[in-house]
Write a protein that holds these residues in place. Structure first.
Motif, PDB file in Angstrom:
ATOM      1  N   ARG A 124      -6.261   7.993  -2.897  1.00 43.17           N
ATOM      2  CA  ARG A 124      -6.046   8.069  -4.342  1.00 43.17           C
ATOM      3  C   ARG A 124      -6.454   6.772  -5.025  1.00 43.17           C
TER       4      ARG A 124
ATOM      5  N   TRP B  34       0.633  18.194  -5.800  1.00 41.03           N
ATOM      6  CA  TRP B  34       0.487  16.908  -5.111  1.00 41.03           C
ATOM      7  C   TRP B  34       1.384  16.830  -3.883  1.00 41.03           C
ATOM      8  N   ARG B  38      -0.745  13.858   1.794  1.00 38.71           N
ATOM      9  CA  ARG B  38      -2.178  14.128   1.579  1.00 38.71           C
ATOM     10  C   ARG B  38      -2.829  13.044   0.731  1.00 38.71           C
ATOM     11  N   ASP B  40      -2.164  12.113  -2.374  1.00 34.66           N
ATOM     12  CA  ASP B  40      -2.407  12.458  -3.771  1.00 34.66           C
ATOM     13  C   ASP B  40      -1.830  11.418  -4.726  1.00 34.66           C
TER      14      ASP B  40
END
Lengths: 421, 421
Positions: A124, B34, B38, B40
């Motif tokens: 991110r 989200w 992962r 996010d």
């Protein structure tokens, strides 16, 4: 112009819930006619002195200019885009930042040249930076010190079809990040060699502030200069001139001296990044400044130094014992990690002006929302009096405030500065 | 309903510049899909575990209910109106706060019963509170401990045509605010007697957390009970029932015991105000909780205790030495005033789930934006790995964040919590 309009757009409203300000429906603070001494501001409040900030701004830019080097003030200290703007207008080359989030804040406020003096890690965070780097007006650098990180960056930026400019971070044993030895250096250079078009080496970076001794710092700085010369010779840099960057707020004079003395000529752009000079303090940075004013020939000639430009103002709320005044300022309001706040001014509402404080007044303890101020029996101090405190460590004071009041010499509130931590 | 609509109105947009979240155009965070694992979310991030927060909420309310007393959680800890709301919905009597600014934040989000466990000082602060007290739906109390303050409050609120409800703060020698002796007590009662209609005495307050020893604390609490009984007998209270309030997050069990044992009956409402229980920690409050679980009969019967419900998640950004991993989390992200953060989970993006961490991993130092994590040579840790840290002192961790992510057991981000420091 671009900076101005961006800022205006983001800052047109100051919410009513900001500590230290109280409800405010207009960004036109000057037209509110607020005065700190008339108790128009809800205390505790963080207060910047406009003239002192301007003095510090000019002092540092002038010091840096004399060495013929560049200034990229570390923005993590204040995280205040309005202050970034005056730093850039005052002659700064760019703004230094520490995290993807901080870069995003600066970019959203119009800053276009950023040195992220840190590694860029995580999907991110890479996405945030890639979106910014995609703007052709942006010049952005971050640091690398490991093969793993270079490979991650390379994969991500290649897929996005973008180039990421990086500086190689040099470290010291026992320090923070940065390559420690030739083996690590060769590995990193090898990985960079495998990433053409995606990750581009543009210079060398170090942070001397992890060391405490001037002689060690000078050795480290020379090592950085030698490495830069070697990589120049080996044509490893994708940027002309190459960059070399160092300097926190304590040793910027020594870094300026060493880097300027390296004789890079036009081949290298030298970028220093102190961050605490705008407000200065009465803690570690005052100590550092004393050394600089005593030992640095240019600072000596300037006949003035940095001055503390930030106070926390708070009320005396209780005097339950003859030697104790409890003030409404605590760990929620001021840094306490390198010295407690120090009382600087005493004001009783209705009086003409603040007065100095007895030398024995001292903050002995901070709780979350309270400070213990040691006074003497019989001192002329009352519940409802206002006390201004100097601070140590600007970074950890700024991050307690979303809005700071800017006052002129008459304590009129002439501007507000928002932070984005 | 009122609370809901107020909140919706204030929180419809989450700005793109919030640390730990990254750009977000929608408040409908759950629909973003989200997931923390992962990647996010832009790290570092402060993460609340929904189920653990809910457990802590129920645990404390149940503990308090068993004693038949009231809970007014100290909101200064989180300054998160969404958390105030679940505390009120969970059975809390009201919210405790420390400053006029904090009260303003709570009121703007629909909180209508507030105990400001602090003195109210200064013209602008009185104005902020007066505007709130003018709302007939509001029940507000603050503390008094001096004649000077009572006279200032009396003058201001009389002029505004408003009544201010106050509790008399009882203190101890060497402590913080509060009357120390009978002389001060008589003076304060005298001043209150001169302020009928403007400043109304409704109860007694103390903060036992300034003492460290349980026996001293019990003596102090009994003094508070005795004073309340005396003032009841002398008909000094303008409220029926009168209020008595105490308890920080470390000694709430002892306060509940002593106040409940005082035998006030219906004449007194007992209000306790711990603030740190929602997230708990692995520092001072874990130590306090251990004592409570061992010694308090009701806590022992509950067969569970408070659990740490807040992590700071950060990336490993450099492993420059075999025993040092530098993580991207520092004093800007977590409290460091009563113990450093402690690593709790280790996750490598792509793996199925986080794993525990070796017992010898330890944060040895925090700089502004970096943490030094001690590892052992050969540990399976890489740049780009994620580490979750437990924290000490929730108050000084919450105030580093404007938005916290709330996750479920799958690490899906199901909500966001905004703070207003």
């Amino acid at each position: 112009m671009r900076v101005e309009s961006k800022r205006a757009q983001l800052e047109e409203t100051i919410g009513p819930l900001n500590k230290g300000i109280g409800a405010l429906k207009e960004v036109q603070i000057a037209s509110c006619g607020w005065n700190l001494l008339r108790e128009d501001v809800s205390l505790p409040a963080a207060v910047l002195y406009r003239d002192k900030v301007a003095h510090n701004l000019r002092w540092m830019q002038s010091f840096i200019d004399t060495y013929g080097v560049k200034l990229a003030p570390h923005g993590k200290t204040t995280m205040a885009p309005k202050l970034f703007e005056i730093q850039l207008q005052g002659g700064a080359w760019g703004i230094t930042l520490a995290t993807a989030h901080q870069v995003q804040v600066a970019y959203a406020h119009g800053v276009r040249r950023v040195l992220m003096a840190n590694e860029l890690v995580g999907r991110r965070n890479m996405e945030v930076i890639a979106d910014i780097v995609a703007d052709p007006e942006v010049e952005f650098y971050c640091l690398v010190d490991s093969v793993a990180n270079i490979n991650q960056l390379s994969a991500y930026f290649r897929e996005r079809g973008l180039r990421l400019k990086v500086l190689l971070e040099l470290g010291v044993k026992g320090g923070r990040c940065g390559v420690r030895d030739d083996g690590q250096l060769d590995d990193v250079l090898g990985a960079l060699g495998q990433s053409p078009g995606a990750v581009e080496l543009c210079g060398v970076e170090l942070y001397e502030g992890v060391l405490k001794d001037e002689a060690d710092i000078r050795v480290f700085l020379r090592k950085g200069c030698d490495l830069t010369k070697r990589l120049l010779q080996e044509k490893k840099f994708a940027r002309t001139p190459a960059l070399i960057s160092g300097a926190g707020s304590a040793w910027y004079d020594v870094v300026a001296e060493e880097f300027a003395a390296a004789g890079f000529g036009d081949a290298v752009e030298i970028v220093l990044r102190p961050g605490c000079y705008l407000t200065h303090d009465v803690g570690n940075y005052e100590t550092a400044q004393r050394r600089i004013l005593e030992s640095n020939p240019i600072a000596r000639e300037m006949r003035s130094g940095l001055v503390p430009a930030l106070h926390i103002w708070a009320y005396v709320q209780s005097i339950p014992e003859p030697e104790l005044a409890v003030v409404a300022m605590g760990r929620r309001d001021a840094a306490f990690d390198s010295g407690l706040p120090r009382p600087a001014l005493h004001y009783r509402p209705g009086r003409k002006a603040p007065s100095g404080i007895p030398s024995y007044w001292e903050v002995t303890k901070l709780m979350d929302q309270h400070g213990y101020l040691k006074i003497a029996p019989g001192d002329d101090v009352r519940v409802g009096d206002m006390v201004a405190f100097n601070i140590s460590h600007p970074c950890l004071t700024f991050d307690k405030w979303r809005v700071l009041a800017v006052v002129d010499k008459k304590y009129d509130v002439v501007d507000l500065v928002r932070t984005y931590f």
